[in-house]
Design a protein around this motif. Structure first.
Motif, PDB file in Angstrom:
ATOM      1  N   THR A  80      12.887  15.374  24.862  1.00  0.00           N
ATOM      2  CA  THR A  80      13.083  15.470  23.336  1.00  0.00           C
ATOM      3  C   THR A  80      12.001  15.596  22.207  1.00  0.00           C
ATOM      4  O   THR A  80      12.110  16.377  21.141  1.00  0.00           O
ATOM      5  CB  THR A  80      14.131  14.425  22.832  1.00  0.00           C
ATOM      6  OG1 THR A  80      13.461  13.210  23.138  1.00  0.00           O
ATOM      7  CG2 THR A  80      15.464  14.585  23.609  1.00  0.00           C
ATOM      8  N   PHE A  81      10.878  15.221  22.932  1.00  0.00           N
ATOM      9  CA  PHE A  81       9.846  14.968  21.961  1.00  0.00           C
ATOM     10  C   PHE A  81       8.770  16.137  22.042  1.00  0.00           C
ATOM     11  O   PHE A  81       7.674  16.116  21.325  1.00  0.00           O
ATOM     12  CB  PHE A  81       9.028  13.833  22.313  1.00  0.00           C
ATOM     13  CG  PHE A  81       8.718  13.374  23.337  1.00  0.00           C
ATOM     14  CD1 PHE A  81       7.593  14.110  24.139  1.00  0.00           C
ATOM     15  CD2 PHE A  81       9.594  12.613  24.146  1.00  0.00           C
ATOM     16  CE1 PHE A  81       7.393  13.722  25.276  1.00  0.00           C
ATOM     17  CE2 PHE A  81       9.080  12.254  25.533  1.00  0.00           C
ATOM     18  CZ  PHE A  81       8.168  12.775  26.145  1.00  0.00           C
ATOM     19  N   VAL A  82       9.244  17.061  22.818  1.00  0.00           N
ATOM     20  CA  VAL A  82       8.488  18.364  22.857  1.00  0.00           C
ATOM     21  C   VAL A  82       8.836  19.693  22.139  1.00  0.00           C
ATOM     22  O   VAL A  82      10.085  19.743  22.772  1.00  0.00           O
ATOM     23  CB  VAL A  82       8.115  18.588  24.448  1.00  0.00           C
ATOM     24  CG1 VAL A  82       6.967  19.649  24.373  1.00  0.00           C
ATOM     25  CG2 VAL A  82       7.340  17.438  24.965  1.00  0.00           C
ATOM     26  N   ALA A  83       8.118  20.331  21.133  1.00  0.00           N
ATOM     27  CA  ALA A  83       8.718  21.626  20.826  1.00  0.00           C
ATOM     28  C   ALA A  83       7.826  22.778  21.445  1.00  0.00           C
ATOM     29  O   ALA A  83       6.788  22.568  21.591  1.00  0.00           O
ATOM     30  CB  ALA A  83       8.143  21.556  19.361  1.00  0.00           C
ATOM     31  N   PHE A  84       8.618  23.878  21.712  1.00  0.00           N
ATOM     32  CA  PHE A  84       8.222  25.066  22.282  1.00  0.00           C
ATOM     33  C   PHE A  84       8.322  26.030  21.246  1.00  0.00           C
ATOM     34  O   PHE A  84       9.522  26.395  20.765  1.00  0.00           O
ATOM     35  CB  PHE A  84       8.782  25.303  23.510  1.00  0.00           C
ATOM     36  CG  PHE A  84       8.151  26.535  24.362  1.00  0.00           C
ATOM     37  CD1 PHE A  84       7.070  26.503  24.945  1.00  0.00           C
ATOM     38  CD2 PHE A  84       9.092  27.934  24.068  1.00  0.00           C
ATOM     39  CE1 PHE A  84       6.724  27.425  25.469  1.00  0.00           C
ATOM     40  CE2 PHE A  84       8.402  28.790  25.067  1.00  0.00           C
ATOM     41  CZ  PHE A  84       7.355  28.793  25.573  1.00  0.00           C
ATOM     42  N   GLU A  85       7.195  26.555  20.758  1.00  0.00           N
ATOM     43  CA  GLU A  85       7.220  27.504  19.699  1.00  0.00           C
ATOM     44  C   GLU A  85       7.154  28.956  20.468  1.00  0.00           C
ATOM     45  O   GLU A  85       6.162  29.150  21.150  1.00  0.00           O
ATOM     46  CB  GLU A  85       5.993  27.446  18.582  1.00  0.00           C
ATOM     47  CG  GLU A  85       6.402  26.276  17.843  1.00  0.00           C
ATOM     48  CD  GLU A  85       5.024  25.739  17.045  1.00  0.00           C
ATOM     49  OE1 GLU A  85       4.097  26.273  17.216  1.00  0.00           O
ATOM     50  OE2 GLU A  85       5.434  24.746  16.534  1.00  0.00           O
ATOM     51  N   GLU A  86       8.245  29.794  20.549  1.00  0.00           N
ATOM     52  CA  GLU A  86       8.074  31.015  21.292  1.00  0.00           C
ATOM     53  C   GLU A  86       6.871  31.856  20.691  1.00  0.00           C
ATOM     54  O   GLU A  86       6.253  32.330  21.745  1.00  0.00           O
ATOM     55  CB  GLU A  86       9.464  31.868  20.959  1.00  0.00           C
ATOM     56  CG  GLU A  86      10.571  31.027  21.535  1.00  0.00           C
ATOM     57  CD  GLU A  86      10.586  31.340  23.036  1.00  0.00           C
ATOM     58  OE1 GLU A  86      10.016  32.293  23.682  1.00  0.00           O
ATOM     59  OE2 GLU A  86      11.552  30.520  23.719  1.00  0.00           O
ATOM     60  N   PHE A  87       6.529  31.725  19.583  1.00  0.00           N
ATOM     61  CA  PHE A  87       5.662  32.630  19.203  1.00  0.00           C
ATOM     62  C   PHE A  87       4.196  32.054  19.602  1.00  0.00           C
ATOM     63  O   PHE A  87       4.133  30.804  18.908  1.00  0.00           O
ATOM     64  CB  PHE A  87       5.618  32.993  17.480  1.00  0.00           C
ATOM     65  CG  PHE A  87       4.654  33.862  17.177  1.00  0.00           C
ATOM     66  CD1 PHE A  87       4.833  35.207  17.254  1.00  0.00           C
ATOM     67  CD2 PHE A  87       3.494  33.155  16.385  1.00  0.00           C
ATOM     68  CE1 PHE A  87       3.811  35.958  16.971  1.00  0.00           C
ATOM     69  CE2 PHE A  87       2.672  34.126  15.790  1.00  0.00           C
ATOM     70  CZ  PHE A  87       2.673  35.730  15.967  1.00  0.00           C
ATOM     71  N   GLY A  88       3.470  32.500  20.457  1.00  0.00           N
ATOM     72  CA  GLY A  88       2.424  31.951  20.682  1.00  0.00           C
ATOM     73  C   GLY A  88       2.488  30.840  21.839  1.00  0.00           C
ATOM     74  O   GLY A  88       1.487  30.429  22.226  1.00  0.00           O
ATOM     75  N   SER A  89       3.569  30.797  22.323  1.00  0.00           N
ATOM     76  CA  SER A  89       3.967  29.864  23.386  1.00  0.00           C
ATOM     77  C   SER A  89       3.453  28.618  23.213  1.00  0.00           C
ATOM     78  O   SER A  89       2.978  28.049  24.298  1.00  0.00           O
ATOM     79  CB  SER A  89       4.040  30.632  24.552  1.00  0.00           C
ATOM     80  OG  SER A  89       2.504  30.475  25.287  1.00  0.00           O
TER      81      SER A  89
END
Ligand SMILES: Nc1ncnc2c1ncn2[C@@H]1O[C@H](COP(=O)(O)OP(=O)(O)OP(=O)(O)O)[C@@H](O)[C@H]1O
Ligand SMILES: [Mg+2]
Length: 430
Positions: A80-89
């Motif tokens: 839950t504490f990790v965010a994945f940013e699609e842009f730039g992965s």
């Protein structure tokens, strides 16, 4: 692996370690490359600056490459504490404290202990029993990475042609590329104690400098063929986590390589830049041969340059441990001898050592033999001879489709060996 409830996806813990490491490293100025575990460090190593630049960004691809995770996105699904940013992965921690606590609860103390950056943080966290100092001392330093060594070679040479020439003069290996291990060798007490002294000298260079003790760190290994001189020098690279520069004397004096003296200087310069490192000159008696056989020629000048270079390099000042080996000590004149501050003997193994060597060589072989008895039968055999005896026994057994050795196999092999030596001596005598 996995968490307390076992629900984490494979690779989750790896990604968490990477993100925490990056986070702590990025905001802690006092942490340096030596504080990163080699797998992470190698991945982010920047050849230009020969460093790991801040900030470390973590992408899904990074995680996949470092840990061999197939799908980083799937791995972090339940974190839950990790965010994945699609842009730039890019991957990042949303709440550091939650991540830190989750990781601490994974009961993966060994990971923290082998990652100085994490140990630095967790040393003062709850009641985790980790020490930063300990993690740091057992972590391989940046200077042991092949990537760092390659970057140093590049730096020293103007172009790839120059680098190629340099690599003809010296084999340069990272500790991780060296196959010999000290644990694979049976050393005499004298040799063991000298290894510990070298280790102390390497770790106390500053002190030795302060007290003005410079006559240290140049060793000549002397002993008959096959007694472990070359193997020990190489094994020390791994044992001390130091790169090893192996000078190829026959190439240094080769006239095809242009200016020999310049070439010698270059090898020594490289050693200084790779410092701390080991500079190993094998078959050192080559020096003696060229001195006598070619009184006025280019070879003699080359050898004199070599001796001068040896004089000028120092463990205390430059961090270069100089090792040389020879099995023809009688060929060396005083000018060559006096360059070394210690002669370390590599004698033929006594009965007790022979038994230990045989035990070591046979350790991974299915063999039902009395090594004590074999040791009694092999007076005068070197470590290398003993290896050959076992090798022959293995091959002869394989000829009969056997992977099991018995006493008879080894007795026969010793018998054959004895006959070969006898034949050889007779052929030399005539
Ligand atoms: N004391 C030892 N313990 C275990 N193995 C040994 C020992 N001495 C030699 N060997 C083995 O014998 C082989 C040859 O050793 P190495 O090449 O180091 O000998 P050397 O002293 O350099 O010989 P040379 O003078 O001919 O160059 C290696 O495979 C090494 O592992
Ligand atoms: Mg050798």
């Amino acid at each position: 692996m996995g968490g307390e409830n076992g629900s984490e996806k494979p690779g989750a813990i790896d990604v968490a370690e990477l993100l925490l490491t990056a986070d702590i490293y990025n905001r802690t100025e006092s942490l340096i490359e030596d504080d990163l575990p080699p797998n992470i460090r190698k991945h982010y190593f920047d050849v230009q600056t020969k460093s790991v630049k801040r900030p470390i960004y973590v992408t899904g691809t990074d995680a996949q490459k470092i840990f061999g995770i197939e799908n980083a996105k799937a791995a972090i699904k339940d974190l839950t504490f990790v965010a994945f940013e699609e842009f730039g992965s890019q991957l990042r921690l949303t709440v550091f404290d939650v991540a830190a606590r989750w990781f601490a609860n994974q009961k993966e103390l060994d990971r923290i202990k082998s990652n100085p950056t994490l140990a630095y943080f967790y040393e003062n966290f709850d009641s985790l029993d980790v020490s930063y100092a300990q993690a740091r001392s057992s972590n391989k330093p940046l200077s042991a990475d092949r990537e760092w060594i390659d970057a140093k070679i590049k730096e020293l040479c103007a172009d790839s042609k120059e680098a190629d020439d340099l690599l003809k003069l010296a084999y340069i290996k990272a500790p991780e590329d060296v196959r010999d291990r000290l644990t694979g060798l049976i050393l005499t007490d004298d040799q063991k104690s000298e290894v510990e002294k070298m280790s102390k000298a390497l770790n106390n260079r500053q002190y030795l400098h302060e007290i003005g003790l410079y006559e240290i760190g140049k060793l000549l290994f002397v002993g008959p063929p096959g007694t472990g001189k070359t193997s020990t020098a190489r094994a020390l690279s791994n044992y001390f986590s130091l790169p090893i520069v192996e000078v190829r004397l026959s190439m240094i004096t080769s006239q095809y390589l242009g200016e020999t003296s310049k070439n010698i200087d270059k090898v020594f310069e490289l050693a200084k830049r790779l410092s701390p490192c080991i500079l190993f000159i094998d078959e050192f008696d080559f020096v003696a041969k060229t001195r006598t056989s070619d009184e006025h020629g280019a070879m003699k000048r080359a050898v004199n340059s070599l001796l001068k270079a040896i004089d000028e390099i120092s463990l205390v000042e430059h961090g270069v441990l100089l090792l040389a080996a020879t099995n023809h000590p009688q060929l060396l004149d005083y000018a060559a001898w006096r360059r070394f501050d210690k002669v370390l003997n590599f004698p033929l193994p006594d009965k007790e050592m022979r038994r230990k060597i045989l035990d070591k060589v046979l350790a991974r072989i299915d063999a039902d033999v009395d090594t004590q008895a074999l040791a009694e039968e092999t007076e005068g055999y070197s470590g290398s001879d003993l290896r050959l005896v076992v090798r022959e026994a293995v091959l002869n057994a394989l000829l009969e489709d056997r992977r099991h050795l018995n006493q008879e196999d080894l007795d026969r092999s010793i018998e054959e060996f004895r006959r070969r030596i006898f034949d050889y001596k007779r052929s030399v005598a005539t």
